[in-house]
Design a protein around this motif. Structure first.
Motif, PDB file in Angstrom:
ATOM      1  N   SER A 129       0.845  -1.196   0.000  1.00 10.18           N
ATOM      2  CA  SER A 129       0.000   0.000   0.000  1.00 10.18           C
ATOM      3  C   SER A 129       0.880   1.246   0.000  1.00 10.18           C
ATOM      4  N   ILE A 176      -9.697   2.648  -2.761  1.00  6.59           N
ATOM      5  CA  ILE A 176      -9.642   1.390  -3.507  1.00  6.59           C
ATOM      6  C   ILE A 176      -9.711   1.714  -5.002  1.00  6.59           C
ATOM      7  N   TYR A 194      -4.631  -4.191  -3.793  1.00 14.10           N
ATOM      8  CA  TYR A 194      -5.314  -5.448  -3.479  1.00 14.10           C
ATOM      9  C   TYR A 194      -5.045  -6.473  -4.586  1.00 14.10           C
ATOM     10  N   CYS A 213      -9.352  -5.793   0.905  1.00 14.84           N
ATOM     11  CA  CYS A 213      -9.942  -4.498   1.265  1.00 14.84           C
ATOM     12  C   CYS A 213     -10.412  -4.498   2.713  1.00 14.84           C
ATOM     13  N   TYR A 269      -8.870  -2.220   5.679  1.00 12.19           N
ATOM     14  CA  TYR A 269      -9.726  -1.323   6.453  1.00 12.19           C
ATOM     15  C   TYR A 269      -9.500  -1.530   7.946  1.00 12.19           C
ATOM     16  N   ILE A 318     -14.261   5.270   3.490  1.00  9.18           N
ATOM     17  CA  ILE A 318     -13.875   4.379   2.397  1.00  9.18           C
ATOM     18  C   ILE A 318     -14.350   4.989   1.088  1.00  9.18           C
ATOM     19  N   GLY A 326     -13.620   4.717  -3.483  1.00 12.76           N
ATOM     20  CA  GLY A 326     -12.990   4.017  -4.588  1.00 12.76           C
ATOM     21  C   GLY A 326     -13.792   4.249  -5.852  1.00 12.76           C
ATOM     22  N   GLY A 377     -13.306  -0.309  -7.838  1.00 10.65           N
ATOM     23  CA  GLY A 377     -13.049   0.121  -6.467  1.00 10.65           C
ATOM     24  C   GLY A 377     -14.271   0.706  -5.798  1.00 10.65           C
ATOM     25  N   LEU A 394     -16.058  -2.309  -4.671  1.00 12.07           N
ATOM     26  CA  LEU A 394     -15.397  -2.856  -3.489  1.00 12.07           C
ATOM     27  C   LEU A 394     -15.576  -1.965  -2.265  1.00 12.07           C
ATOM     28  N   THR A 395     -15.761  -0.659  -2.478  1.00 12.29           N
ATOM     29  CA  THR A 395     -16.066   0.238  -1.362  1.00 12.29           C
ATOM     30  C   THR A 395     -17.344  -0.215  -0.667  1.00 12.29           C
ATOM     31  N   THR A 438     -17.023  -3.870   0.775  1.00 18.27           N
ATOM     32  CA  THR A 438     -16.262  -3.903   2.023  1.00 18.27           C
ATOM     33  C   THR A 438     -17.170  -3.608   3.209  1.00 18.27           C
TER      34      THR A 438
END
Length: 324
Positions: free
Chosen positions: A64, A81, A114, A129, A133, A152, A154, A158, A161-162, A165
């Protein structure tokens, strides 16, 4: 940019040309190389905010980068993300937009690399993810430290995935695990519905320079969903599994949502319908459709005015919902 060309026109033409090359990409590695050019329309899009620090870090095993603009309170943190169709994208390409987000929000931004498909299919990227977090809630740029607020965000994959997550965290909470609820979620140009029911796949087809209705089905075998799904996808729900298609999730107890999408995206309805549905469930939802916004328009800051506007809006949202 040629003389007399407006930023929007230059971005549109750049993405149109990129789409033509992506359509003949030899393999996923070639596609990754091409998508690394996504924001390369103007040198300003690959320039850090002056004074921004970029620090590599391993967040619970995930490579990261901390991106911290001057004046940030590192107790306020944001997990970013990146997009890239779940199979491409990286923090090197996204550190620039993250520097703008950090400056606007006042947060230390953790951008994560990721695991990517097809080498790592669903839910490997999502698992990363969630791990990042949880790590972010306990660690800042200086090491282990108290976190006052956490957000969060993205884009594209992403953005998906936000939301996923949060839904995964919420499922873990229902199973009795203690979680820290995010202060807010900010999906941008998000894919929320793999069943592709949105009318905008047709109504915006002529103006979206980078995505079309046929784009997503090609990713089913890459990401490992649909008929290619493994055991992690609920077989009864299929593409409607909420962590695959967050449109079908439960947002009745979600943190505030700020949903951002461009008017020139085939994914427009993925955001509009999500906002409507989440509001009906009782969520605190703000949605903004940006005029002439193309897919992942925020990555063209500060060149594209719509991108600057959106990142300023992110700052306002964060300040409104951050902890005292």
């Amino acid at each position: 940019m040629t003389s007399g060309t407006y930023p929007f026109e230059a971005v549109r033409d750049h993405l149109t040309e990129l789409y033509s090359r992506l359509s003949t990409a030899r393999d996923v590695h070639h596609r990754r190389e091409l998508l690394d050019e996504f924001f390369l329309v103007d040198p300003s899009c690959t320039t850090l905010i002056e004074g921004t620090s970029v620090t590599p870090v391993v967040a619970d095993g995930i490579e990261s980068r901390w991106v911290v603009a001057p004046g940030c309170d590192t107790a306020n943190r944001l997990l970013y993300i990146h997009g890239g169709s779940w199979c491409s994208g990286n923090t090197a390409a996204y550190q620039y937009v993250c520097s703008h987000i950090s400056e606007s929000t006042g947060c230390a931004v953790l951008a994560i690399d990721y695991k990517l498909a097809p080498e790592y299919k669903y839910p490997e990227g999502l698992n990363d993810c969630v791990k990042a977090y949880n790590w972010l809630c306990k660690n800042g740029p200086e090491g282990e430290a108290v976190c006052k607020s956490v957000f969060i965000s993205g884009d594209s994959a992403g953005g998906n995935l936000t939301l996923a997550t949060y839904l995964r965290l919420r499922a873990q909470e229902k199973d009795g695990h203690a979680i820290r609820k995010p202060n807010g979620l900010m999906p941008v140009s998000a894919v929320t519905d793999w069943t592709q029911q949105g009318e905008s796949f047709k109504s915006r087809a002529a103006v979206d320079p980078i995505l079309q209705e046929a784009s997503l089905p090609k990713l089913h075998p890459v990401y490992g969903i649909g008929e290619f799904a493994g055991p992690a996808v609920d077989s009864k729900l299929g593409l409607k599994d909420p962590c695959v298609s967050p449109l079908f999730g439960d947002y009745s107890q979600s943190p505030p949502l700020f949903i951002m999408v461009g008017d020139y995206e085939v994914l427009l309805d993925d955001s509009v319908v999500l906002a409507k549905m989440a509001k009906e469930q009782g969520a605190d939802v703000q949605i903004k459709v940006y005029n002439k916004g193309v897919h992942v328009f925020i990555g063209f800051a500060p060149y594209l005015p719509e991108a600057v506007e959106a990142i300023q809006d992110m700052g306002e949202f964060v300040r409104k919902h951050q902890s005292a």
